[in-house]
Design a protein around this motif. Sequence first.
Motif, PDB file in Angstrom:
ATOM      1  N   MET A   1       0.883  -1.229   0.102  1.00  0.00           N
ATOM      2  CA  MET A   1      -0.031  -0.046   0.007  1.00  0.00           C
ATOM      3  C   MET A   1       0.850   1.302   0.052  1.00  0.00           C
ATOM      4  O   MET A   1       0.821   2.095  -0.644  1.00  0.00           O
ATOM      5  N   SER A   2       1.978   1.404   0.719  1.00  0.00           N
ATOM      6  CA  SER A   2       2.734   2.428   0.751  1.00  0.00           C
ATOM      7  C   SER A   2       3.383   3.040  -0.499  1.00  0.00           C
ATOM      8  O   SER A   2       3.799   3.961  -0.934  1.00  0.00           O
ATOM      9  N   GLU A  42      22.530  -2.857   0.049  1.00  0.00           N
ATOM     10  CA  GLU A  42      21.696  -1.995  -1.095  1.00  0.00           C
ATOM     11  C   GLU A  42      20.559  -1.472  -0.219  1.00  0.00           C
ATOM     12  O   GLU A  42      20.158  -0.227  -0.771  1.00  0.00           O
ATOM     13  N   ARG A  43      19.959  -1.894   0.728  1.00  0.00           N
ATOM     14  CA  ARG A  43      18.726  -1.548   1.291  1.00  0.00           C
ATOM     15  C   ARG A  43      18.763   0.069   1.896  1.00  0.00           C
ATOM     16  O   ARG A  43      17.964   0.941   1.546  1.00  0.00           O
ATOM     17  N   PRO A  44      19.933   0.502   2.641  1.00  0.00           N
ATOM     18  CA  PRO A  44      19.965   1.612   3.214  1.00  0.00           C
ATOM     19  C   PRO A  44      19.992   2.778   2.048  1.00  0.00           C
ATOM     20  O   PRO A  44      19.459   3.741   2.154  1.00  0.00           O
ATOM     21  N   PHE A  45      20.731   2.644   0.886  1.00  0.00           N
ATOM     22  CA  PHE A  45      20.757   3.260  -0.254  1.00  0.00           C
ATOM     23  C   PHE A  45      19.391   3.481  -0.875  1.00  0.00           C
ATOM     24  O   PHE A  45      18.893   4.660  -1.114  1.00  0.00           O
ATOM     25  N   ARG A  46      18.611   2.294  -0.867  1.00  0.00           N
ATOM     26  CA  ARG A  46      17.243   2.600  -1.597  1.00  0.00           C
ATOM     27  C   ARG A  46      16.288   3.301  -0.489  1.00  0.00           C
ATOM     28  O   ARG A  46      15.388   4.169  -1.049  1.00  0.00           O
ATOM     29  N   PHE A  47      16.540   3.204   0.610  1.00  0.00           N
ATOM     30  CA  PHE A  47      15.614   3.790   1.678  1.00  0.00           C
ATOM     31  C   PHE A  47      15.948   5.450   1.425  1.00  0.00           C
ATOM     32  O   PHE A  47      14.797   6.206   1.444  1.00  0.00           O
ATOM     33  N   GLU A  48      17.166   5.677   1.244  1.00  0.00           N
ATOM     34  CA  GLU A  48      17.426   7.251   0.972  1.00  0.00           C
ATOM     35  C   GLU A  48      16.765   7.663  -0.216  1.00  0.00           C
ATOM     36  O   GLU A  48      16.370   8.791  -0.145  1.00  0.00           O
ATOM     37  N   ARG A  49      16.640   6.834  -1.143  1.00  0.00           N
ATOM     38  CA  ARG A  49      16.163   7.277  -2.508  1.00  0.00           C
ATOM     39  C   ARG A  49      14.787   7.606  -2.075  1.00  0.00           C
ATOM     40  O   ARG A  49      14.220   8.584  -2.648  1.00  0.00           O
ATOM     41  N   VAL A  50      14.056   6.987  -1.271  1.00  0.00           N
ATOM     42  CA  VAL A  50      12.731   7.121  -0.993  1.00  0.00           C
ATOM     43  C   VAL A  50      12.361   8.245  -0.272  1.00  0.00           C
ATOM     44  O   VAL A  50      11.847   8.942  -0.440  1.00  0.00           O
ATOM     45  N   ARG A  51      13.334   8.304   0.841  1.00  0.00           N
ATOM     46  CA  ARG A  51      13.411   9.636   1.610  1.00  0.00           C
ATOM     47  C   ARG A  51      13.668  10.760   0.743  1.00  0.00           C
ATOM     48  O   ARG A  51      12.876  12.040   0.913  1.00  0.00           O
ATOM     49  N   LEU A  52      14.471  11.118  -0.231  1.00  0.00           N
ATOM     50  CA  LEU A  52      14.687  12.152  -1.071  1.00  0.00           C
ATOM     51  C   LEU A  52      13.397  12.298  -1.909  1.00  0.00           C
ATOM     52  O   LEU A  52      12.982  13.337  -2.125  1.00  0.00           O
ATOM     53  N   GLU A 122      10.415  17.850   8.339  1.00  0.00           N
ATOM     54  CA  GLU A 122      11.296  17.418   9.618  1.00  0.00           C
ATOM     55  C   GLU A 122      11.309  16.028   9.799  1.00  0.00           C
ATOM     56  O   GLU A 122      12.154  15.327  10.080  1.00  0.00           O
ATOM     57  N   ARG A 123       9.939  15.313   9.891  1.00  0.00           N
ATOM     58  CA  ARG A 123       9.723  14.099  10.136  1.00  0.00           C
ATOM     59  C   ARG A 123      10.460  13.227   9.229  1.00  0.00           C
ATOM     60  O   ARG A 123      10.905  12.014   9.337  1.00  0.00           O
ATOM     61  N   THR A 124      10.500  13.558   7.967  1.00  0.00           N
ATOM     62  CA  THR A 124      10.904  12.753   6.870  1.00  0.00           C
ATOM     63  C   THR A 124      12.398  12.566   6.934  1.00  0.00           C
ATOM     64  O   THR A 124      13.062  11.467   6.742  1.00  0.00           O
ATOM     65  N   LEU A 125      13.151  13.678   7.452  1.00  0.00           N
ATOM     66  CA  LEU A 125      14.596  13.614   7.737  1.00  0.00           C
ATOM     67  C   LEU A 125      14.948  12.927   8.822  1.00  0.00           C
ATOM     68  O   LEU A 125      15.893  12.297   9.016  1.00  0.00           O
ATOM     69  N   ASP A 126      13.776  12.662   9.824  1.00  0.00           N
ATOM     70  CA  ASP A 126      14.124  11.994  11.155  1.00  0.00           C
ATOM     71  C   ASP A 126      13.926  10.684  11.091  1.00  0.00           C
ATOM     72  O   ASP A 126      14.170   9.631  11.715  1.00  0.00           O
ATOM     73  N   ALA A 132       8.062   4.106  10.041  1.00  0.00           N
ATOM     74  CA  ALA A 132       8.243   5.603  10.193  1.00  0.00           C
ATOM     75  C   ALA A 132       8.141   6.274   8.966  1.00  0.00           C
ATOM     76  O   ALA A 132       7.446   7.386   8.965  1.00  0.00           O
ATOM     77  N   MET A 133       8.700   5.891   7.727  1.00  0.00           N
ATOM     78  CA  MET A 133       8.679   6.459   6.484  1.00  0.00           C
ATOM     79  C   MET A 133       7.435   6.308   6.122  1.00  0.00           C
ATOM     80  O   MET A 133       6.509   7.224   5.460  1.00  0.00           O
ATOM     81  N   ASP A 134       6.802   5.114   6.047  1.00  0.00           N
ATOM     82  CA  ASP A 134       5.198   4.872   5.747  1.00  0.00           C
ATOM     83  C   ASP A 134       4.428   5.941   6.351  1.00  0.00           C
ATOM     84  O   ASP A 134       3.413   6.251   5.671  1.00  0.00           O
ATOM     85  N   GLU A 135       4.362   6.005   7.647  1.00  0.00           N
ATOM     86  CA  GLU A 135       3.635   6.965   8.321  1.00  0.00           C
ATOM     87  C   GLU A 135       3.632   8.252   7.865  1.00  0.00           C
ATOM     88  O   GLU A 135       2.859   9.141   7.567  1.00  0.00           O
ATOM     89  N   VAL A 136       5.122   8.582   7.603  1.00  0.00           N
ATOM     90  CA  VAL A 136       5.164  10.059   7.072  1.00  0.00           C
ATOM     91  C   VAL A 136       4.665  10.322   5.710  1.00  0.00           C
ATOM     92  O   VAL A 136       3.836  11.519   5.408  1.00  0.00           O
ATOM     93  N   ILE A 137       4.773   9.149   4.897  1.00  0.00           N
ATOM     94  CA  ILE A 137       3.957   9.077   3.290  1.00  0.00           C
ATOM     95  C   ILE A 137       2.500   9.358   3.904  1.00  0.00           C
ATOM     96  O   ILE A 137       1.962  10.203   2.727  1.00  0.00           O
TER      97      ILE A 137
END
Length: 157
Positions: A1-2, A42-52, A122-126, A132-137
């Motif tokens: 869903m996210s 690879e997972r941390p890098f891919r997470f950062e791309r979602v964050r961006l 700010e929440r996205t950066l944190d 946590a990212m799903d909740e921000v999205i």
Amino acid sequence: MSDLHYKELLQIAFSTEAEAAYYLTDAEKAAYTTFIKASGAERPFRFERVRLGVAMALMKMLADLGDHEESRHVLDLLHRALGARSAAEIDKIITRDAKLFERLFTNLYVNEDGEQVLHLFERTLDADTQPAMDEVIEDALAVAQELDFTREEEDED
């Protein structure tokens, strides 16, 4: 869903074809799916791309709400960071121009809508986990659907 929510948030923020073409590659549109499928190192890098992607969407909305120059500068910085090939390279690009974030938070007068978007940024950066990212999205999508981007145009009339 996210993944669906992520794509919907990008679509709302980058609503014209020109904006979407400039800011979002196919890889960026698929960043959440790629993150879910990633494993190991690879997972941390891919997470950062979602964050961006989420951060860019929020800065685009903030810029559209108030035609705010500092948020456009941060949006451009985040966009440049998308060209990075590792999480360390993303950090290097962001750190090099960290002063843009300082200006964003110190030279900013926003209305209630802008404050909500800035809080989500700010929440996205944190956010440091998928939940946590799903909740921000999800929260960003809810806010984005309620924002009135025409208010300033109406005020000028």
